[in-house]
Motif scaffolding. Structure first.
Motif, short mmCIF file in Angstrom:
data_model
loop_
_atom_site.label_atom_id
_atom_site.label_comp_id
_atom_site.label_asym_id
_atom_site.label_seq_id
_atom_site.Cartn_x
_atom_site.Cartn_y
_atom_site.Cartn_z
N LEU A 92 0.81 -1.22 0.00
CA LEU A 92 0.00 0.00 0.00
C LEU A 92 0.84 1.27 0.00
O LEU A 92 0.32 2.36 -0.21
CB LEU A 92 -0.94 0.01 1.21
CG LEU A 92 -2.06 -1.03 1.17
CD1 LEU A 92 -2.65 -1.23 2.55
CD2 LEU A 92 -3.12 -0.62 0.15
N ILE A 93 2.15 1.15 0.24
CA ILE A 93 3.03 2.32 0.21
C ILE A 93 3.36 2.62 -1.25
O ILE A 93 3.89 1.77 -1.96
CB ILE A 93 4.33 2.07 1.00
CG1 ILE A 93 4.03 1.74 2.46
CG2 ILE A 93 5.26 3.28 0.90
CD1 ILE A 93 5.24 1.26 3.26
N ASN A 94 3.01 3.80 -1.69
CA ASN A 94 3.31 4.15 -3.08
C ASN A 94 4.82 4.20 -3.26
O ASN A 94 5.57 4.39 -2.32
CB ASN A 94 2.67 5.48 -3.46
CG ASN A 94 2.22 5.49 -4.90
OD1 ASN A 94 2.72 4.74 -5.73
ND2 ASN A 94 1.26 6.34 -5.20
N ARG A 95 5.25 4.01 -4.49
CA ARG A 95 6.69 3.94 -4.75
C ARG A 95 7.02 4.60 -6.06
O ARG A 95 6.13 4.77 -6.90
CB ARG A 95 7.15 2.48 -4.74
CG ARG A 95 6.82 1.67 -6.02
CD ARG A 95 5.60 0.93 -5.91
NE ARG A 95 5.26 0.12 -7.07
CZ ARG A 95 4.33 -0.78 -7.01
NH1 ARG A 95 3.68 -0.99 -5.89
NH2 ARG A 95 4.00 -1.46 -8.07
N PRO A 96 8.28 4.92 -6.19
CA PRO A 96 9.39 4.81 -5.26
C PRO A 96 9.61 6.12 -4.49
O PRO A 96 9.59 7.19 -5.08
CB PRO A 96 10.58 4.54 -6.19
CG PRO A 96 10.24 5.31 -7.43
CD PRO A 96 8.73 5.22 -7.55
N PHE A 97 9.80 6.01 -3.21
CA PHE A 97 10.26 7.15 -2.43
C PHE A 97 11.77 7.21 -2.56
O PHE A 97 12.45 6.18 -2.50
CB PHE A 97 9.89 7.00 -0.95
CG PHE A 97 8.52 7.48 -0.60
CD1 PHE A 97 8.30 8.81 -0.30
CD2 PHE A 97 7.44 6.61 -0.59
CE1 PHE A 97 7.02 9.27 0.02
CE2 PHE A 97 6.16 7.05 -0.27
CZ PHE A 97 5.95 8.39 0.03
N VAL A 98 12.30 8.41 -2.76
CA VAL A 98 13.75 8.61 -2.85
C VAL A 98 14.12 9.72 -1.87
O VAL A 98 13.50 10.78 -1.86
CB VAL A 98 14.19 8.99 -4.28
CG1 VAL A 98 15.70 9.21 -4.34
CG2 VAL A 98 13.76 7.93 -5.29
N LEU A 106 8.38 11.40 -3.92
CA LEU A 106 7.72 10.22 -4.42
C LEU A 106 7.86 10.37 -5.93
O LEU A 106 7.25 11.25 -6.53
CB LEU A 106 6.25 10.18 -4.00
CG LEU A 106 5.41 9.07 -4.62
CD1 LEU A 106 5.98 7.69 -4.30
CD2 LEU A 106 3.97 9.17 -4.13
N ALA A 107 8.74 9.57 -6.52
CA ALA A 107 9.13 9.76 -7.92
C ALA A 107 8.10 9.15 -8.87
O ALA A 107 8.34 8.16 -9.54
CB ALA A 107 10.52 9.19 -8.16
N ARG A 108 6.95 9.77 -8.91
CA ARG A 108 5.89 9.40 -9.84
C ARG A 108 5.44 10.68 -10.53
O ARG A 108 4.79 11.47 -9.88
CB ARG A 108 4.70 8.75 -9.12
CG ARG A 108 5.08 7.47 -8.40
CD ARG A 108 3.87 6.68 -7.98
NE ARG A 108 3.20 6.03 -9.08
CZ ARG A 108 3.60 4.92 -9.69
NH1 ARG A 108 4.70 4.33 -9.31
NH2 ARG A 108 2.91 4.41 -10.66
N VAL A 113 12.61 12.52 -9.72
CA VAL A 113 13.83 12.30 -8.94
C VAL A 113 14.93 13.28 -9.35
O VAL A 113 15.81 13.62 -8.55
CB VAL A 113 14.32 10.84 -9.05
CG1 VAL A 113 14.98 10.55 -10.38
CG2 VAL A 113 15.27 10.51 -7.90
N LEU A 114 14.90 13.77 -10.58
CA LEU A 114 15.93 14.70 -11.05
C LEU A 114 15.96 15.99 -10.24
O LEU A 114 17.00 16.64 -10.15
CB LEU A 114 15.72 15.00 -12.54
CG LEU A 114 15.84 13.80 -13.48
CD1 LEU A 114 15.44 14.20 -14.90
CD2 LEU A 114 17.22 13.20 -13.44
N ASP A 115 14.82 16.34 -9.62
CA ASP A 115 14.75 17.55 -8.81
C ASP A 115 15.61 17.47 -7.55
O ASP A 115 15.94 18.51 -6.97
CB ASP A 115 13.30 17.82 -8.37
CG ASP A 115 12.37 18.12 -9.53
OD1 ASP A 115 12.86 18.48 -10.62
OD2 ASP A 115 11.14 17.99 -9.34
N ILE A 116 15.95 16.26 -7.13
CA ILE A 116 16.69 16.10 -5.87
C ILE A 116 18.03 15.40 -6.09
O ILE A 116 18.62 14.84 -5.16
CB ILE A 116 15.85 15.36 -4.81
CG1 ILE A 116 15.38 13.99 -5.31
CG2 ILE A 116 14.68 16.23 -4.36
CD1 ILE A 116 14.76 13.11 -4.24
N LEU A 117 18.53 15.46 -7.33
CA LEU A 117 19.84 14.91 -7.67
C LEU A 117 20.73 16.02 -8.22
O LEU A 117 20.22 16.97 -8.83
CB LEU A 117 19.72 13.81 -8.73
CG LEU A 117 18.97 12.54 -8.32
CD1 LEU A 117 18.82 11.61 -9.52
CD2 LEU A 117 19.67 11.83 -7.18
#
Length: 142
Positions: A92-98, A106-108, A113-117
């Motif tokens: 039930l935990i949405n994914r992927p959390f980074v 929550l990279a959906r 994810v590019l915003d935090i790399l």
């Protein structure tokens, strides 16, 4: 590049696989936690959700889960009740959390994810579905 990055990953999920590949395209080897086998603690889950700016309800995965069967669509349920369900049944935990020093997402879709790399991308990247995300120079297209 050395950067402390953790991905809560489901290898069966295309979005999660794309996100992991984008992290690696930035030259980073993250800590990969298969959260279905090793779910986060309640405290970790609460912090991740809060750090993304999402509500607990927004962090629940509905598709392919027992969401409806468990009555989790009931708007009267509290955050604590929803968290209890997520921890009891981690699907039930949405994914992927980074989680990175630059933030939590929550990279959906996966390109969030590019915003935090860091801007250390190494060439082009195309998602599994054929959508091009990065050009030959590693510049973001979407």
């Amino acid at each position: 590049m050395t950067m402390d990055v953790t991905i809560y990953h489901n290898p069966q999920c295309g979005t999660s696989r794309n996100t992991l590949a984008l992290i690696r395209n930035a030259g980073i080897e993250p800590t990969v936690i298969e959260y279905l086998k090793n779910p986060p603690t309640r405290e970790q889950l609460v912090k991740m959700i809060a750090d993304t700016g999402l509500s607990v309800r927004e962090a629940i995965r509905e598709k392919g889960t027992p969401y409806t069967e468990l009555g989790l669509d009931n708007p009267g349920l509290t955050d604590d009740q929803l968290l209890d369900a997520m921890l009891k049944d981690p699907i039930l935990i949405n994914r992927p959390f980074v989680v990175t020093p630059m933030g939590t997402r929550l990279a959906r879709p996966s390109e969030l994810v590019l915003d935090i790399l860091p801007d250390t991308r190494q060439g082009p990247f195309t998602k599994e579905d054929g959508e091009q995300v990065l050009d030959a120079q590693g510049k973001r297209l979407v």
